[in-house]
Enzyme design. Structure first.
Site, mmCIF file in Angstrom:
data_model
loop_
_atom_site.group_PDB
_atom_site.id
_atom_site.type_symbol
_atom_site.label_atom_id
_atom_site.label_comp_id
_atom_site.label_asym_id
_atom_site.label_seq_id
_atom_site.Cartn_x
_atom_site.Cartn_y
_atom_site.Cartn_z
ATOM 1 N N HIS A 101 10.544 -7.560 21.798
ATOM 2 C CA HIS A 101 11.550 -7.020 20.628
ATOM 3 C C HIS A 101 10.773 -7.321 19.289
ATOM 4 C CE1 HIS A 101 15.782 -6.784 18.660
ATOM 5 N NE2 HIS A 101 14.985 -6.629 17.716
ATOM 6 N N HIS A 152 9.257 -5.559 15.335
ATOM 7 C CA HIS A 152 9.330 -4.182 14.632
ATOM 8 C C HIS A 152 7.846 -4.232 13.806
ATOM 9 C CE1 HIS A 152 13.805 -3.866 14.842
ATOM 10 N NE2 HIS A 152 13.733 -5.042 14.938
ATOM 11 N N ARG A 197 6.854 -1.045 12.104
ATOM 12 C CA ARG A 197 7.080 -0.421 10.583
ATOM 13 C C ARG A 197 6.264 0.880 10.759
ATOM 14 N NH1 ARG A 197 11.557 -3.410 10.214
ATOM 15 N NH2 ARG A 197 11.589 -5.244 9.473
ATOM 16 N N ASN A 204 13.167 1.811 15.218
ATOM 17 C CA ASN A 204 13.805 2.118 13.888
ATOM 18 C C ASN A 204 12.532 2.429 12.819
ATOM 19 O OD1 ASN A 204 13.056 -0.655 13.761
ATOM 20 N ND2 ASN A 204 14.696 -1.247 12.536
ATOM 21 N N ASP A 209 18.289 -0.400 17.915
ATOM 22 C CA ASP A 209 18.194 -1.616 17.353
ATOM 23 C C ASP A 209 18.101 -1.674 15.629
ATOM 24 O OD1 ASP A 209 18.181 -4.690 17.406
ATOM 25 O OD2 ASP A 209 16.103 -4.462 16.544
ATOM 26 N N HIS A 253 22.105 -4.036 19.803
ATOM 27 C CA HIS A 253 22.214 -4.981 18.909
ATOM 28 C C HIS A 253 23.760 -4.944 18.654
ATOM 29 C CE1 HIS A 253 21.382 -5.955 14.354
ATOM 30 N NE2 HIS A 253 22.524 -5.652 14.409
ATOM 31 N N HIS A 295 18.681 -10.306 20.929
ATOM 32 C CA HIS A 295 18.921 -11.355 19.985
ATOM 33 C C HIS A 295 19.993 -12.140 19.999
ATOM 34 C CE1 HIS A 295 20.185 -7.989 17.580
ATOM 35 N NE2 HIS A 295 19.057 -7.735 17.176
ATOM 36 N N ASP A 320 12.218 -10.830 17.515
ATOM 37 C CA ASP A 320 12.506 -9.916 16.589
ATOM 38 C C ASP A 320 11.719 -9.956 15.287
ATOM 39 O OD1 ASP A 320 14.148 -8.179 15.378
ATOM 40 O OD2 ASP A 320 15.874 -9.460 15.171
ATOM 41 N N HIS A 350 8.849 -8.125 6.233
ATOM 42 C CA HIS A 350 9.340 -7.473 4.980
ATOM 43 C C HIS A 350 8.500 -7.734 3.987
ATOM 44 C CE1 HIS A 350 12.929 -5.668 6.579
ATOM 45 N NE2 HIS A 350 13.277 -6.733 7.241
HETATM 46 ZN ZN ZN Z 1 18.646 -6.222 15.996
#
Ligand code: ZN
Length: 431
Positions: A65, A67, A69, A99, A157, A184, A237, A310, A314
């Site tokens: 899991h 991200h 980007r 995502n 997610d 999620h 998560h 997760d 950012h």
């Molecule tokens: Zn999530």
């Protein structure tokens, strides 16, 4: 080209190995795992040698899991910077959530991610495809095409699949492709506008809360659907003690449900939001001591199958704002090992179990031929010194983003080398 990793303490739960062994790597694969000093000298004349004295040698960690980007938000993280961050954290395999922008809901995005990862050539990057087109929660994506092009699971997610009928069909269809649906778990009607756990702290801070029931109800709904549909449900998560109980019950009934927990959900509570530190803003939110206790019980008894970070990078613009406006999530890959070792210090789990839930268990759930040091397997290996103490400094992260609530934490456990298919992709010595 041969590599010999010698003098290490090898822990490989997949092969029940725990002791003093040397590992010989040849042509990207594990060639031999033999008791320390027993590799014949003639076999290793030309080998590159890595001395793993005082270190644990384990299969490279696998995080199902993250991200990254890319495509779309490369200013936060790219597949390259994410891969560097993973390697620095001891991870050789990660699964990237869909995502992105565009969303990974079709072959062209999946193929783009795979080809980019291959070009970078650092770690194994495995795409997860969207359950619904555009993550809109309206129509199912083409699950067959996503599997065919290389996705290893399905998830919206960041958002839950709210529509029960759609989730029911997602579970039914995913069954044909034998891939898990990763939920999620959040009832949006209950969390609308919320930015932290609902409770005394949110009231005191004057922030809109997200009640724990929003997670419990969704986990319960999905387990109910699963009874009817078959397929496989993976709860992303998990943060609520009640949800851990629900998964435990479902497993006891033989239902094909699994779950993961992120390190921040067993190391931090809602108290971390007190100074309006946006690095404590997560989705699902940081909960309470009681939830952490129940999560630890879930790790102890195997209800929780794996640790997943997760990893949610950012940039400052999305975090240095009012708490209620900040983005959710933190950089996770580079702090996962020391935070997991806290569970060992607290005697929640053993070191062997810690490695198991970072290696073999995620690979079992996602049917990956990884997470093992068996002869003939890809030489994906992490070497870490469990006793090295240091202070976490996000400024030093390889990730493009630095959003972490762990700045200044004194921890133990430092990754020294990460190898993927026999190639060193991270070495602390070359820092
Ligand atoms: Zn999530």
């Amino acid at each position: 080209m041969q590599t010999l990793i010698k003098n290490g303490h090898v822990i490989d739960p997949a092969n029940q190995i725990d002791g003093s062994f040397d590992i010989l790597i040849n042509n990207r694969k594990i060639k031999a795992v033999v008791p320390r000093g027993k590799v014949p000298a003639s076999k290793i004349e030309d080998a590159q040698v890595i001395d793993a004295k005082d270190c644990v040698v384990a299969p490279g960690f696998c995080d199902m899991h993250v991200h990254f980007r890319e495509p779309g938000h490369e200013y936060k993280e790219t597949i390259e910077t994410g891969s560097l961050s993973a390697a620095a954290g001891g991870f050789s395999t990660v699964a990237v959530m869909p995502n992105t922008s565009p969303v990974n809901d079709n072959r062209s995005v999946t193929e783009l991610i795979l080809s980019q990862a291959k070009k970078i050539g650092l770690i194994n990057v495995l795409p997860i495809g969207a359950i619904t087109r555009g993550l809109k929660g309206e129509a199912l994506s083409d699950m067959g095409e996503l599997k065919e092009s290389g996705c290893i699971g399905y998830s919206d997610d960041g958002k839950p699949v709210m529509d029960s009928e759609l989730m029911r069909r997602a579970l039914e269809y995913s069954r044909m492709f034998d891939l898990p649906c990763i939920q999620h778990s959040e009832i949006l009607d209950l969390t609308q506008g919320g930015c932290m756990n609902e409770g005394i702290v949110s009231t005191e801070l004057g922030l809109k809360g997200m009640p724990v029931e929003a997670e419990d109800i969704m986990v319960f709904r999905d387990i109910c659907l699963l009874k009817k549909t078959g397929g496989r449900l993976h709860v992303a998560h998990i943060s609520s003690g009640g949800a851990v109980d629900l998964v435990r019950h479902a497993k006891a009934k033989g239902l094909p449900v699994t779950c993961e927990v992120a390190p921040h959900h067993f190391t931090l509570t809602e108290e971390a939001c007190r100074n309006y530190d946006t690095n404590a803003k997560m989705s699902p939110p940081l909960r309470t001591d009681k939830d952490i206790e129940m999560i630890k019980e879930g790790l102890r008894d195997g209800t929780i199958d794996m640790i997943a970070t997760d990893h949610a990078p950012h940039d400052l613009a999305d975090k240095q704002v009012e708490f209620s406006n900040a983005c959710f999530g933190i950089v996770g890959l580079e702090t996962a090992l020391p935070l997991t070792l806290k569970l060992v210090d607290e005697k929640v789990i053993t070191l062997q179990k810690a490695i198991d839930i970072l290696t073999q268990q995620p690979c079992r759930v996602f049917n990956l031929d990884k997470g093992s040091l068996g002869v003939g397997k890809d030489a994906d290996i992490v070497i870490f010194n469990p006793d090295t103490q240091y202070t976490i400094d996000p400024a030093k992260f390889k990730s493009r983003s630095k959003n972490s609530p762990y700045k200044g934490w004194k921890v133990r456990g430092k990754v020294l080398h990460t190898l993927v298919a026999g190639k060193t992709v991270y070495s602390a010595h070359s820092e």
